[in-house]
Design a protein around this motif. Structure first.
Motif, PDB file in Angstrom:
ATOM      1  N   THR A  31      14.803 -30.088  50.543  1.00 21.10           N
ATOM      2  CA  THR A  31      13.790 -30.883  51.237  1.00 21.10           C
ATOM      3  C   THR A  31      14.028 -30.881  52.742  1.00 21.10           C
ATOM      4  N   ARG A  32      15.285 -30.898  53.137  1.00 22.31           N
ATOM      5  CA  ARG A  32      15.575 -30.817  54.573  1.00 22.31           C
ATOM      6  C   ARG A  32      15.206 -29.448  55.124  1.00 22.31           C
ATOM      7  N   ALA A  33      15.564 -28.394  54.379  1.00 22.33           N
ATOM      8  CA  ALA A  33      15.283 -27.039  54.838  1.00 22.33           C
ATOM      9  C   ALA A  33      13.782 -26.778  54.933  1.00 22.33           C
ATOM     10  N   MET A  34      13.003 -27.427  54.080  1.00 24.69           N
ATOM     11  CA  MET A  34      11.553 -27.225  54.070  1.00 24.69           C
ATOM     12  C   MET A  34      10.814 -28.221  54.965  1.00 24.69           C
ATOM     13  N   GLY A  35      11.577 -29.038  55.680  1.00 21.17           N
ATOM     14  CA  GLY A  35      10.955 -29.988  56.591  1.00 21.17           C
ATOM     15  C   GLY A  35      10.237 -31.131  55.900  1.00 21.17           C
ATOM     16  N   LEU A  36      10.718 -31.506  54.719  1.00 25.88           N
ATOM     17  CA  LEU A  36      10.073 -32.566  53.943  1.00 25.88           C
ATOM     18  C   LEU A  36      10.698 -33.930  54.176  1.00 25.88           C
ATOM     19  N   GLY A  37      11.708 -33.990  55.043  1.00 26.02           N
ATOM     20  CA  GLY A  37      12.349 -35.261  55.358  1.00 26.02           C
ATOM     21  C   GLY A  37      13.609 -35.487  54.549  1.00 26.02           C
ATOM     22  N   ASP A  38      14.180 -36.671  54.726  1.00 30.46           N
ATOM     23  CA  ASP A  38      15.393 -37.071  54.018  1.00 30.46           C
ATOM     24  C   ASP A  38      15.003 -37.627  52.660  1.00 30.46           C
ATOM     25  N   LEU A  39      15.368 -36.919  51.603  1.00 33.58           N
ATOM     26  CA  LEU A  39      14.960 -37.285  50.255  1.00 33.58           C
ATOM     27  C   LEU A  39      15.424 -38.685  49.876  1.00 33.58           C
ATOM     28  N   ARG A  40      16.517 -39.130  50.471  1.00 35.30           N
ATOM     29  CA  ARG A  40      17.056 -40.456  50.154  1.00 35.30           C
ATOM     30  C   ARG A  40      16.187 -41.582  50.714  1.00 35.30           C
ATOM     31  N   LYS A  41      15.209 -41.220  51.561  1.00 34.94           N
ATOM     32  CA  LYS A  41      14.299 -42.214  52.134  1.00 34.94           C
ATOM     33  C   LYS A  41      12.885 -42.049  51.602  1.00 34.94           C
ATOM     34  N   ILE A  42      12.761 -41.272  50.528  1.00 30.48           N
ATOM     35  CA  ILE A  42      11.455 -40.994  49.922  1.00 30.48           C
ATOM     36  C   ILE A  42      11.454 -41.525  48.498  1.00 30.48           C
ATOM     37  N   GLY A  43      10.364 -42.148  48.081  1.00 34.83           N
ATOM     38  CA  GLY A  43      10.230 -42.598  46.704  1.00 34.83           C
ATOM     39  C   GLY A  43      11.380 -43.476  46.260  1.00 34.83           C
ATOM     40  N   SER A  44      12.047 -43.043  45.184  1.00 32.64           N
ATOM     41  CA  SER A  44      13.158 -43.809  44.616  1.00 32.64           C
ATOM     42  C   SER A  44      14.450 -43.623  45.399  1.00 32.64           C
ATOM     43  N   GLY A  45      14.473 -42.629  46.285  1.00 29.62           N
ATOM     44  CA  GLY A  45      15.693 -42.333  47.027  1.00 29.62           C
ATOM     45  C   GLY A  45      16.650 -41.440  46.274  1.00 29.62           C
ATOM     46  N   ASN A  46      16.287 -41.063  45.055  1.00 29.56           N
ATOM     47  CA  ASN A  46      17.120 -40.187  44.240  1.00 29.56           C
ATOM     48  C   ASN A  46      17.059 -38.754  44.756  1.00 29.56           C
ATOM     49  N   ILE A  47      18.103 -37.961  44.504  1.00 24.02           N
ATOM     50  CA  ILE A  47      18.131 -36.589  45.021  1.00 24.02           C
ATOM     51  C   ILE A  47      17.710 -35.548  43.984  1.00 24.02           C
ATOM     52  N   GLY A  48      17.170 -36.003  42.859  1.00 24.76           N
ATOM     53  CA  GLY A  48      16.809 -35.080  41.783  1.00 24.76           C
ATOM     54  C   GLY A  48      15.377 -34.579  41.832  1.00 24.76           C
ATOM     55  N   THR A  49      15.027 -33.811  40.809  1.00 23.24           N
ATOM     56  CA  THR A  49      13.734 -33.126  40.741  1.00 23.24           C
ATOM     57  C   THR A  49      12.540 -34.071  40.800  1.00 23.24           C
ATOM     58  N   THR A  50      12.596 -35.159  40.033  1.00 15.16           N
ATOM     59  CA  THR A  50      11.456 -36.076  39.974  1.00 15.16           C
ATOM     60  C   THR A  50      11.123 -36.630  41.342  1.00 15.16           C
TER      61      THR A  50
END
Length: 203
Positions: A31-50
């Motif tokens: 997600t960082r490499a694709m410019g999608l932001g910090d996954l830990r601050k998105i949705g549930s904050g989980n780093i998995g597929t969902t």
């Protein structure tokens, strides 16, 4: 359980290898490499597929699924190739722990579903396929990813016995308990009827 014939130091080595592979946070990296932001601050904050899917990038989610599953499988296959079945099971457990509790992220990782499926595909592919189908069935019927994960985990020990891979039963019980533990918040939301469906934002 398999016969533990591999020297203890080698088992420790393969546990370290498994943990190292398992702890690579592919969802966060992608997600960082694709410019999608910090996954830990998105949705549930989980780093998995969902949670990667909640970014709206299905390609990133699919790649996360494959890589998180692949790291579990690679850990198992390497340990089996260079040591044996006992080391493969040790590496499998360590890889799962690594994904759930990666040292790089302060021991705050994912819930381990893709890694769970990947390591079973490598340990005993008929069981792995049965678990994947169980996940698909649970998720398809309910449209809830966590329900698919719980169904896959709960059924895994049954599949181990039914498909003739009882030597993995003890590992299966441990992994199942860990999957349920990692999903304890999801279970609470399922009971409350507030668990988001696939593709929805986490509350």
């Amino acid at each position: 359980m398999p016969a533990f014939d591999t020297p203890v130091m080698l088992l420790i080595l393969w546990a370290a290898v498994g943990y190292g592979l398992g702890s690579v946070p592919f969802g966060l990296i992608l997600t960082r490499a694709m410019g999608l932001g910090d996954l830990r601050k998105i949705g549930s904050g989980n780093i998995g597929t969902t949670n990667v899917l909640r970014t709206g990038n299905k390609g990133a989610a699919a790649l996360t699924l494959l890589l998180d599953g692949g790291k579990g499988a690679v850990a198992v296959l390497l340990a089996r190739l260079f040591a044996g079945e006992d080391a493969a099971q040790v590496a499998a457990l360590a890889a799962f722990i690594g994904h759930c509790y990666p040292v790089w992220l302060g021991f705050k990782g994912g819930k381990g579903v893709a890694t769970f499926l990947g390591l079973w595909l490598a340990l005993a592919w008929p069981v792995g396929i049965a678990c994947c189908l169980s996940w698909l069935a649970g998720a398809a019927v309910t449209r809830i990813s966590s329900m698919g994960a719980l169904v896959a985990a709960a059924s895994s020990t049954f599949w181990l016995v039914a498909l003739g891979h009882g030597s993995g039963f003890a590992l299966g019980v441990v992994l199942t308990l860990m999957v349920f533990w990692r999903h304890r918040a999801n279970i609470a939301r399922l009971r409350a009827g507030t668990e988001p469906k696939i593709g929805q934002k986490s509350a």
